[in-house]
Design a protein around this motif. Structure first.
Motif: not given
Length: 501
Positions: A72-78
């Motif tokens: 959902r976000l432009p960035i990984p790793f939650g």
């Protein structure tokens, strides 16, 4: 039914230690690698630990599978990025492993894509042989008491997201003008919140905590944090590492009640060693403050056998001024003991209340089965019930419990179930599926501009550059718009080495 030797499910310990070479991994399925179109295509929904661990295991075990991760976000790793405390950088080292997965030649990352909104699960199922839901737990467990919506009451999820730079929490602006804060819950997240509230700024300045949070904590008037739980010392949910960090936190000393530990020392001979060591550490904190802490200006302490009854408002009813706690007694023994209300109450004056009784998963799509009572997707070994080709891993599979290592084992098990289903024919991979080649045009038509892993690496480089200038590991971008602008900039492409598992 006869199962091929290479498809036998192995215990997780064995899976973690077994070496798989290209020549021995699922040789019966190697024909699938003959052409790109014939490769099994798997979609993973969620770019946090569960999603990346699921993808990692699929890529390692199957020689031809193609994995697409949608986030959902432009960035990984939650939660590794947004949930791990900023003063625990060693826990974030797992990002190095996730980066290898993101750079893998058979893995693609698609950030800035909200499944259930930008694209439906049904559309993903048509494009992929299998869909794994690993989207975590974005909801909060409600206290269910009067006053919990007053200003001054925050969920731990939002509070942690605030100091860790989660875009939706960047404007939280918690009011830290009161002397006492109460954290409801006694898990590791609760102790993280307490520690951040009381940590010396010199420690926090060297972490990736956001600059806005650092400024707010510098102005904070909070000098005492009470960590409240409904059961007793032998049932506390945190681990010894977090309690040890509180005990040794510079400039603080424990504020505990000796009567709450009455008879506890005599009970330790019958408890498991980890629980015994944890309880002994708390007993030591009760019996005396650490050397040199007599002048400590900040206090922290556990309060046991207490359940929240009501958040008490200010006279003008505009914000929280205190909390009423119901006093409990325990029935049963050991970790299975349960709390029973006595009818007595205790009021604590405080201007900050942080609800840390747990996260919960939410439904992602009407087409996906969901158990609202347990707040999980009903499944058997990661196979979603009554939904062929649909799987789940992580918190949405088992509930928001455990640490990153727990999620790793859980995700590996789901990946193993999926691999088994491929080999036995339960999952039909004989037909050609287009994967992202079908999803990307849909997203374009809907005005969605996905972020690739190399796009993310531009964001990573920019955050690292800003952090270096400030003497920190990184300075996180907080606005989604700024992330997208950085990701899609026309600057020099980030050079990355492809992993060749």
């Amino acid at each position: 039914m006869t199962t091929s030797r290479v498809l036998v499910f192995k215990p997780m310990k064995s899976l973690l230690t077994t070496k798989f070479s290209r020549s021995t991994r699922f040789t019966g399925l190697r024909r699938l690698a003959s052409t790109p179109d014939s490769c099994p295509r798997v979609c993973v929904v969620g770019g946090g630990p569960a999603g990346f661990y699921t993808a990692q295991h699929l890529l390692k075990i199957h020689p031809a599978v193609q994995v697409d991760i949608y986030e959902r976000l432009p960035i990984p790793f939650g939660l590794v990025r947004f949930g791990v405390a900023p003063d625990h950088p060693e826990v974030k080292n797992v990002i190095n492993t996730f980066t290898q997965t993101g750079q893998h030649e058979r893995c693609s990352f698609h950030g800035n894509v909200s499944v259930g909104k930008d694209v439906s699960v049904e559309e993903l199922q048509k494009a992929y042989h299998a869909v794994v839901l690993s989207y975590g737990a974005d909801g909060n467990r409600s206290l269910g008491i009067p006053g919990e919506n007053l200003p001054g009451v925050y969920s731990a999820k939002d509070f942690v997201g605030w100091y860790n730079g989660l875009p939706c929490n960047k404007d939280l602006q918690p009011d830290l003008s009161s002397e006492t804060a109460v954290v409801l819950g006694q898990g590791n997240v609760a102790l993280d919140v307490a520690r951040i509230l009381l940590s010396p700024l010199d420690i926090l300045k060297k972490t990736d905590i956001t600059v806005q949070s650092l400024e707010a904590l510098a102005a904070s008037k909070v000098r005492r944090v009470l960590i409240v739980g409904r059961r007793g010392p032998l049932q506390v949910a945190c681990t010894i590492k977090e309690v040890r960090e509180m005990v040794s936190l510079p400039g603080t000393r424990p504020d505990m009640r000796a009567e709450e530990f009455k008879g506890i020392a005599e009970s330790l001979k019958d408890v498991p060693r980890p629980r015994k060591r944890l309880t002994e550490l708390m007993l030591k904190a009760v019996q005396g403050s650490p050397a040199g802490s007599g002048t400590a200006s900040r206090l922290w302490g556990f309060r046991f056998l207490r359940s929240p009854v009501e958040v008490l408002p200010t006279p003008d009813l505009t914000r929280a001024a205190g909390i009423r706690l119901g006093i409990n007694r325990l029935e049963g023994s050991g970790e299975g003991a349960w709390a029973v209300a006595t009818g007595e109450t205790e009021d604590i004056e405080c201007g900050v209340v942080v609800n840390s009784i747990g996260y919960k998963s939410l439904p992602i799509d009407p087409a996906v089965p969901f158990d609202p009572r347990k707040a999980i997707i009903p499944n058997t070994m990661g196979r979603v019930e009554q939904a062929a080709g649909l799987y789940c891993s992580g918190w949405v599979k088992r509930g928001p419990t455990g640490v990153i290592g727990t999620t790793m084992n859980d995700s590996f098990a789901t990946a193993q179930s999926l691999i088994q289903d491929m080999g036995t024919g339960v999952l039909d991979i004989s037909t050609v599926k287009p994967g992202s080649q079908a999803i990307t045009p849909l997203l374009q038509k809907r005005g969605v501009n996905p972020v690739s892993f190399s796009d993310w690496e531009k964001i990573d480089s920019e955050e690292t550059r800003r952090g270096k200038a400030a003497g920190k590991p990184r300075e996180k971008l907080l606005e989604v718009e700024e992330m997208l602008k950085t990701a899609h900039s026309r600057g020099p492409e980030t050079q990355c080495t492809q992993s060749r598992d």
